[in-house]
Design an enzyme around this catalytic site. Structure first.
Site, mmCIF file in Angstrom:
data_model
loop_
_atom_site.group_PDB
_atom_site.id
_atom_site.type_symbol
_atom_site.label_atom_id
_atom_site.label_comp_id
_atom_site.label_asym_id
_atom_site.label_seq_id
_atom_site.Cartn_x
_atom_site.Cartn_y
_atom_site.Cartn_z
ATOM 1 N N ASP A 157 0.793 -1.236 0.000
ATOM 2 C CA ASP A 157 0.000 0.000 0.000
ATOM 3 C C ASP A 157 0.825 1.285 0.000
ATOM 4 O OD1 ASP A 157 -2.262 -1.511 0.083
ATOM 5 O OD2 ASP A 157 -2.521 -1.381 2.246
ATOM 6 N N ARG A 201 -6.901 0.624 1.937
ATOM 7 C CA ARG A 201 -8.043 0.907 2.814
ATOM 8 C C ARG A 201 -7.943 2.321 3.388
ATOM 9 N NH1 ARG A 201 -8.357 -4.235 5.920
ATOM 10 N NH2 ARG A 201 -8.381 -5.080 3.826
ATOM 11 N N ASN A 525 22.327 9.254 -18.104
ATOM 12 C CA ASN A 525 23.625 9.940 -18.124
ATOM 13 C C ASN A 525 23.472 11.454 -18.261
ATOM 14 O OD1 ASN A 525 22.605 9.999 -20.672
ATOM 15 N ND2 ASN A 525 24.478 9.408 -21.709
#
Ligand code: ADP
Length: 764
Positions: A157, A201, A525
């Protein structure tokens, strides 16, 4: 109290499993062995700790070989009700002491880390109870006066305060993004709407980032509940997208989404709204456990290796008085925070959301989270129907240099955000050569539809740089097309060209316009940015190829020399070595010498004599112009005298291909947003600065193009500062058997004394 020298440590994975836990366990085990410690795996988390016996077993170097590619956790995880009881924890203490363990590396979520802290607090009392019950003697209790704990966060999560990323979050984002890409294509075929429910949640990280990476239309997350009447606004956005030619609509819903009144917003409800108000054929997909599954992403492998390595250093240095630490990452560097504080703050977020204090909850998620939310909102609200301003400014987008996945994503975001600011957005086809030829066209909102997930470069990219004598033609095109500003997405060619245009602006007044370079190069780079677009995607492609190569080689006692891109920059080679479990890497920054090769031969031969079946070496394409991959393969083959065979694999252009990874898509969107803001401000002020944008310690910032050469090693076309070079120590710790294999010569001086060789010995 004086610090005792630790001899044994324990490592466990607990709570929900997460991809990358194996890389962390591997790094803990190997780093610990390198420190001369015994390391025990506690199988099945706290359940195994309470049960003891065969559930606590010492691990060897080879026990954690070939585990990087595996999802889940090889030492098992569980939820243990017994450990929640004091009785269970007393048993756990006794079982640990049986092996002399009083130092633990706990890899888990906030529940597991809370449990560890509680255990640590009670430890002295638990030991007294064990003495009183005659289960341990006084001397044992005295020898282990405290339990020392270090926490690593394993959680898909990405919900922990104190670390930018948790182990498993990036892989979960890969799974979700793959699913959204797949759903988009079927949805587009049938002109359907899809509601995709993702985990989270109390944390909207996965929903928010996958919405950006997947180019979704709308997102619902717990930290930013939508304003009243959101249903109508959502439908309006979807409607206008459809009117502009969009064939699919995607809404992402976090499982904990809610409205301002705290009422849960379910994916079913969103689906119903779409069906009723838009008359759409809407479908719901709940991704569920797919998000936890599959092979870990390259990032989850190298980041978990980093934190696993750092956790051992932390636990070795811990004293009974020291506060337990949580080891995580900040801006790709290892970062420590007090464990208890981090867990407390994390838990308080759920509470803040429950009680409607959303702003405080979002603030605790950190500044990047807020920025991500703003970017998603800006992208979603950048409507096709926006009216151009009275005097629209003309901004052209051009690619320069080699192909890098993420170029399309950046171009799409720039077009939509630029149009939303009232600008006319133009695309230059065919890079600088196309600019000279005048291949320029206006890009509408719908023209860039679907570019988020697309590899390659729709506008075309090549490495041709305009010559000085062509500058007149460049100036003429810019004037003819009345271009007011330029966004150049690309690599070294792009940077160098913009620098030259800047230097020639007195000669050619047409160049006096704001320009901004966006770093896009798989080689990573470029100056002024920790990462450039495409590097993460290329690394994932390489790691996937290495997994296959390793599988094929294991069966046949084989040594592999794999050549990767990067030009004169060893980023891809080093990170692929870390993430792919190589024994040896050859970097252009270090070169290759004959002396080093002699030692390599000795190492390889000894490793196979000691029973190894696979030896993996990664060579950057420019590590040495004479000692080529072919030369290395022939040398190792000849010296092996039939003990093993050697193959080489030059990965080549597959490394530039592939659809952009979620990370590259998000970075591309962030860069594009910055570039559009930069040009808008310059044009408004009437100034004409030229700059290059970058990711610096987690923030998007820019540097003036004038100073670009000062940041570069111009001979080797790589930045003077390469943050990742310090990771060679980690590479050494997890790939080189220490204490040395008795069959091997002493290799400890390898890294520092020998320019020609880099890192390695017998590893994964
Ligand atoms: P996660 O670590 O993923 O948040 P859980 O919350 O389920 O998962 O915790 C994993 C295990 O950690 C639990 O099964 C339990 O054994 C232990 N644990 C969690 N909270 C506590 C606590 N307050 N005290 C003791 N043990 C705990």
């Amino acid at each position: 109290m004086a610090q005792q020298h630790p001899t044994s440590i324990g490592v466990l994975t607990s709570g929900g499993d997460a991809q990358g836990m194996n890389a962390a366990v591997r790094a803990v085990v190997r780093t610990a062995i390198g420190h001369g410690l015994r390391v025990y795996a506690i199988y099945e988390g706290y359940l195994g700790m309470v049960e003891g016996g065969p559930r606590i077993r010492a691990l060897s170097w080879d026990d954690v070989g070939s585990v990087l590619h595996r999802g889940g956790t090889i030492i098992g995880t569980a939820r243990s009700a017994a450990f929640r009881e004091r009785d269970g924890r007393r048993k756990a203490a006794r079982n640990l002491l049986e092996h002399g363990i009083d130092r633990l590396v706990v890899i888990g979520g906030d529940g597991s880390l809370t449990g560890a802290d509680q255990f640590r607090h009670e430890w002295p009392e638990l030991l007294q109870e064990l003495v009183a019950a005659g289960e341990i003697d006084e001397a044992t209790a005295r020898a282990h006066p405290a339990l020392m704990v270090v926490g690593l966060v394993g959680s898909i999560d990405n919900d922990m305060v104190g670390t930018d990323m948790t182990i498993g979050a990036d892989s979960a984002l890969h799974r979700i993004t793959e699913a959204i890409d797949a759903i988009s294509s079927t949805a587009a075929s049938h002109q359907r709407s899809f509601v995709v429910e993702v985990m989270g949640r109390h944390c909207g990280y996965l929903a928010l980032t996958s919405a950006i990476a997947g180019g979704a239309d709308y997102v619902l997350i717990p930290e930013y509940p939508p304003a009243d009447g959101w249903e109508e606004r959502m439908c309006e956005l979807l409607r206008s997208g459809r009117a502009a030619g969009r064939r699919d609509s995607i809404v992402i819903v976090a499982e904990g989404a809610r409205d301002r009144a705290g009422k849960p917003i379910t994916s079913q409800y969103v689906c119903q709204v779409l069906a009723e108000r838009l008359g759409e054929d809407a479908r719901v997909t709940i991704l569920g456990h797919v998000q936890r599954g599959g092979t870990p992403s390259a990032y989850d492998r190298w980041m978990s290796t980093l934190v696993g390595h750092a956790a051992v250093k932390e636990i070795v240095a811990a004293t009974p008085e020291s506060e337990p630490q949580l080891v995580g990452v900040r801006c790709n560097r290892v970062h420590r925070e007090p464990l208890v504080e981090s867990v407390k703050k994390t838990r308080s977020i759920a509470n803040l959301i429950e009680t409607g204090r959303y702003e405080e909850a979002a603030n605790l998620r950190g500044q990047a989270f807020g920025e991500m939310n703003q970017i998603f909102q800006a992208m979603a609200e950048a409507l096709p129907s926006v009216k151009p301003s009275d005097r629209p400014r003309r901004i052209a987008i051009i690619h320069g240099g080699g192909l890098a996945p993420g170029m399309n994503t950046a171009a799409r975001a720039a077009v939509r955000l630029g149009r939303d600011r009232g600008h006319t957005m133009l695309g230059v086809r065919g890079s600088f050569a196309g600019l000279i030829e005048g291949h320029i066209e206006e890009l509408s909102w719908g023209d860039v539809e679907g570019w988020t997930a697309l590899g390659g470069a729709e506008l075309g990219a090549n490495r041709k740089m305009p010559k000085l004598q062509q500058f007149y033609a460049v100036a003429r095109t810019l004037e003819t097309h009345q271009i007011d500003g330029l966004i150049i997405i690309g690599g070294w060619v792009a940077y160098q060209t913009v620098h030259r245009l800047y230097k020639e602006r007195e000669q050619y007044p047409a160049f006096k316009m704001p320009m901004i370079c966006v770093p896009a190069s798989i080689d990573n780079n470029l100056p002024g940015s920790d990462l450039s677009l495409g590097a993460d995607t290329a690394l994932n492609v390489i790691v996937e190829a290495l997994d296959r190569i390793k599988q094929s080689a294991m069966a046949a006692h084989r040594c592999f020399v794999v050549e990767v891109m990067g030009r004169h920059c060893g980023y891809l080679a080093l990170m692929a070595g870390l993430a792919g479990g190589a024994e040896r890497i050859y970097l252009p920054e270090r070169g290759i010498s004959l002396k080093g090769l002699e030692r390599d031969v000795e190492r390889i031969v000894n490793a196979f004599k000691a029973g190894r079946r696979l030896y993996l070496m990664i060579r950057n394409e420019c590590a040495n112009s004479q000692y080529t991959s072919d030369f290395l393969a022939r040398l190792f083959e000849e010296e092996g005298k039939g003990l093993y065979d050697v193959r080489q694999a030059i990965l080549g252009h597959v490394q530039q291909g592939g659809n952009p990874s979620p990370f590259d898509r998000i970075l591309a969107t962030r860069f594009a947003a910055y570039a559009v803001d930069f040009l808008t401000k310059e044009l408004k002020q009437g100034t004409s600065s030229s700059a290059f944008v970058g990711l610096n310690r987690g923030k998007i910032t820019s540097h003036a193009i004038k100073g670009m050469p000062d940041l570069m090693d111009l001979d080797h076309r790589r930045p003077l500062e390469q943050w990742w070079m310090s990771l060679r120590d980690v590479m050494k710790a997890v790939s080189q058997t220490t204490p040395p294999n008795p069959l091997e010569p002493d290799l400890t001086s390898d890294i520092t004394s020998d320019v020609g060789s880099s890192i390695g010995a017998s590893g994964d």
